[in-house]
Motif scaffolding. Structure first.
Motif, PDB file in Angstrom:
ATOM      1  N   LEU A 185     -19.789  -2.218  15.285  1.00  0.00           N
ATOM      2  CA  LEU A 185     -19.441  -1.033  16.075  1.00  0.00           C
ATOM      3  C   LEU A 185     -19.570  -1.283  17.574  1.00  0.00           C
ATOM      4  O   LEU A 185     -18.739  -0.809  18.353  1.00  0.00           O
ATOM      5  CB  LEU A 185     -20.319   0.153  15.662  1.00  0.00           C
ATOM      6  CG  LEU A 185     -20.036   0.741  14.279  1.00  0.00           C
ATOM      7  CD1 LEU A 185     -21.170   1.666  13.845  1.00  0.00           C
ATOM      8  CD2 LEU A 185     -18.707   1.485  14.276  1.00  0.00           C
ATOM      9  N   LEU A 186     -20.598  -2.000  17.986  1.00  0.00           N
ATOM     10  CA  LEU A 186     -20.836  -2.223  19.419  1.00  0.00           C
ATOM     11  C   LEU A 186     -19.965  -3.321  20.024  1.00  0.00           C
ATOM     12  O   LEU A 186     -19.634  -3.261  21.202  1.00  0.00           O
ATOM     13  CB  LEU A 186     -22.310  -2.545  19.678  1.00  0.00           C
ATOM     14  CG  LEU A 186     -23.267  -1.363  19.619  1.00  0.00           C
ATOM     15  CD1 LEU A 186     -24.715  -1.840  19.627  1.00  0.00           C
ATOM     16  CD2 LEU A 186     -23.020  -0.407  20.769  1.00  0.00           C
ATOM     17  N   ASP A 213     -23.597   6.557  26.412  1.00  0.00           N
ATOM     18  CA  ASP A 213     -22.476   7.121  25.651  1.00  0.00           C
ATOM     19  C   ASP A 213     -22.060   6.201  24.514  1.00  0.00           C
ATOM     20  O   ASP A 213     -21.714   6.663  23.427  1.00  0.00           O
ATOM     21  CB  ASP A 213     -21.275   7.397  26.562  1.00  0.00           C
ATOM     22  CG  ASP A 213     -21.487   8.597  27.466  1.00  0.00           C
ATOM     23  OD1 ASP A 213     -22.407   9.403  27.197  1.00  0.00           O
ATOM     24  OD2 ASP A 213     -20.733   8.737  28.441  1.00  0.00           O
ATOM     25  N   GLN A 214     -22.081   4.909  24.774  1.00  0.00           N
ATOM     26  CA  GLN A 214     -21.714   3.938  23.742  1.00  0.00           C
ATOM     27  C   GLN A 214     -22.749   3.947  22.611  1.00  0.00           C
ATOM     28  O   GLN A 214     -22.390   3.869  21.435  1.00  0.00           O
ATOM     29  CB  GLN A 214     -21.594   2.548  24.353  1.00  0.00           C
ATOM     30  CG  GLN A 214     -21.021   1.521  23.414  1.00  0.00           C
ATOM     31  CD  GLN A 214     -20.884   0.155  24.075  1.00  0.00           C
ATOM     32  OE1 GLN A 214     -21.452  -0.106  25.135  1.00  0.00           O
ATOM     33  NE2 GLN A 214     -20.139  -0.724  23.432  1.00  0.00           N
ATOM     34  N   LEU A 215     -24.021   4.044  22.956  1.00  0.00           N
ATOM     35  CA  LEU A 215     -25.065   4.121  21.933  1.00  0.00           C
ATOM     36  C   LEU A 215     -24.922   5.395  21.112  1.00  0.00           C
ATOM     37  O   LEU A 215     -25.088   5.380  19.889  1.00  0.00           O
ATOM     38  CB  LEU A 215     -26.452   4.060  22.575  1.00  0.00           C
ATOM     39  CG  LEU A 215     -26.811   2.733  23.243  1.00  0.00           C
ATOM     40  CD1 LEU A 215     -28.096   2.878  24.042  1.00  0.00           C
ATOM     41  CD2 LEU A 215     -26.917   1.612  22.221  1.00  0.00           C
ATOM     42  N   THR A 255     -21.915   5.025  18.773  1.00  0.00           N
ATOM     43  CA  THR A 255     -22.275   4.086  17.703  1.00  0.00           C
ATOM     44  C   THR A 255     -23.221   4.736  16.707  1.00  0.00           C
ATOM     45  O   THR A 255     -23.037   4.605  15.489  1.00  0.00           O
ATOM     46  CB  THR A 255     -22.918   2.818  18.301  1.00  0.00           C
ATOM     47  OG1 THR A 255     -21.957   2.196  19.160  1.00  0.00           O
ATOM     48  CG2 THR A 255     -23.355   1.847  17.220  1.00  0.00           C
ATOM     49  N   GLY A 256     -24.226   5.444  17.201  1.00  0.00           N
ATOM     50  CA  GLY A 256     -25.186   6.104  16.320  1.00  0.00           C
ATOM     51  C   GLY A 256     -24.537   7.140  15.420  1.00  0.00           C
ATOM     52  O   GLY A 256     -24.816   7.199  14.218  1.00  0.00           O
ATOM     53  N   ILE A 257     -23.644   7.925  15.978  1.00  0.00           N
ATOM     54  CA  ILE A 257     -22.965   8.957  15.194  1.00  0.00           C
ATOM     55  C   ILE A 257     -22.061   8.319  14.144  1.00  0.00           C
ATOM     56  O   ILE A 257     -22.037   8.746  12.983  1.00  0.00           O
ATOM     57  CB  ILE A 257     -22.194   9.912  16.122  1.00  0.00           C
ATOM     58  CG1 ILE A 257     -23.195  10.751  16.929  1.00  0.00           C
ATOM     59  CG2 ILE A 257     -21.238  10.799  15.338  1.00  0.00           C
ATOM     60  CD1 ILE A 257     -22.587  11.539  18.067  1.00  0.00           C
ATOM     61  N   ALA A 258     -21.328   7.281  14.527  1.00  0.00           N
ATOM     62  CA  ALA A 258     -20.442   6.587  13.585  1.00  0.00           C
ATOM     63  C   ALA A 258     -21.247   5.925  12.470  1.00  0.00           C
ATOM     64  O   ALA A 258     -20.871   5.986  11.290  1.00  0.00           O
ATOM     65  CB  ALA A 258     -19.595   5.552  14.313  1.00  0.00           C
ATOM     66  N   LEU A 283     -31.094   3.951  18.203  1.00  0.00           N
ATOM     67  CA  LEU A 283     -30.319   2.988  18.981  1.00  0.00           C
ATOM     68  C   LEU A 283     -30.722   2.983  20.450  1.00  0.00           C
ATOM     69  O   LEU A 283     -30.757   1.918  21.082  1.00  0.00           O
ATOM     70  CB  LEU A 283     -28.818   3.253  18.827  1.00  0.00           C
ATOM     71  CG  LEU A 283     -28.243   2.801  17.488  1.00  0.00           C
ATOM     72  CD1 LEU A 283     -26.821   3.302  17.318  1.00  0.00           C
ATOM     73  CD2 LEU A 283     -28.296   1.290  17.362  1.00  0.00           C
ATOM     74  N   GLU A 284     -31.052   4.135  21.009  1.00  0.00           N
ATOM     75  CA  GLU A 284     -31.518   4.172  22.399  1.00  0.00           C
ATOM     76  C   GLU A 284     -32.840   3.427  22.547  1.00  0.00           C
ATOM     77  O   GLU A 284     -33.048   2.684  23.508  1.00  0.00           O
ATOM     78  CB  GLU A 284     -31.650   5.618  22.871  1.00  0.00           C
ATOM     79  CG  GLU A 284     -30.306   6.293  23.095  1.00  0.00           C
ATOM     80  CD  GLU A 284     -30.410   7.767  23.434  1.00  0.00           C
ATOM     81  OE1 GLU A 284     -31.501   8.369  23.244  1.00  0.00           O
ATOM     82  OE2 GLU A 284     -29.385   8.331  23.867  1.00  0.00           O
TER      83      GLU A 284
END
Length: 139
Positions: free
Chosen positions: A47-48, A86-88, A91-94, A115-116
């Motif tokens: 994802l990242l 925002d990217q974290l 990614t976390g939601i996905a 993730l943060e």
């Protein structure tokens, strides 16, 4: 289901191999339980980075006791360290949406928080010259 685990920083594989359930240590760490971190790491890296995940390297291979320690792949460490909030969050939601197995569920809020915290750990890893590992126990 994973009953205990944590992502942690260590000097080397030998130090990482000495960490586990009921073993105290002074390494910076982020607890994880209720999901399989080895599966999560593979998802996070994809994802990242937008690339297939790197293979995991076992430090303590899982045996019949359900315990393992693995090194977090370098591409994921770099991606976590360089990720913006925002990217974290995305990614976390996905990841939370895809982790839908009965023994591997996590809420979106908990996924983003994790993730943060891992991103902060990955940043401190680079500053301290340490490596990122994970241990977990799934009896």
């Amino acid at each position: 289901m994973v009953s205990a685990g944590e992502f942690f920083l260590a000097v080397d594989d030998a130090s990482a191999a000495r960490v586990g359930p009921r073993k105290r240590h002074d390494f910076p760490a982020v607890p994880c339980d209720g999901f399989y971190p080895d599966d999560a790491v593979l998802s996070w890296e994809t994802l990242l980075t937008g690339r297939p995940a790197s293979p995991l390297r076992d430090v303590v291979p899982m045996a019949n006791d359900g315990f393992t320690v693995f090194a977090v792949p370098e591409p994921l460490c770099r991606a976590l360290a360089g990720a913006e909030r925002d990217q974290l969050r995305t990614t976390g939601i996905a990841w939370a949406a895809s982790a839908s197995e009965p023994d591997n569920e996590i809420s979106p809020d908990r996924a983003v928080d994790l993730l943060e915290r891992l991103s902060a750990l990955a940043n401190s890893r680079a500053e301290k010259g340490l490596s990122l590992y994970c241990w977990y126990f799934a009896p």
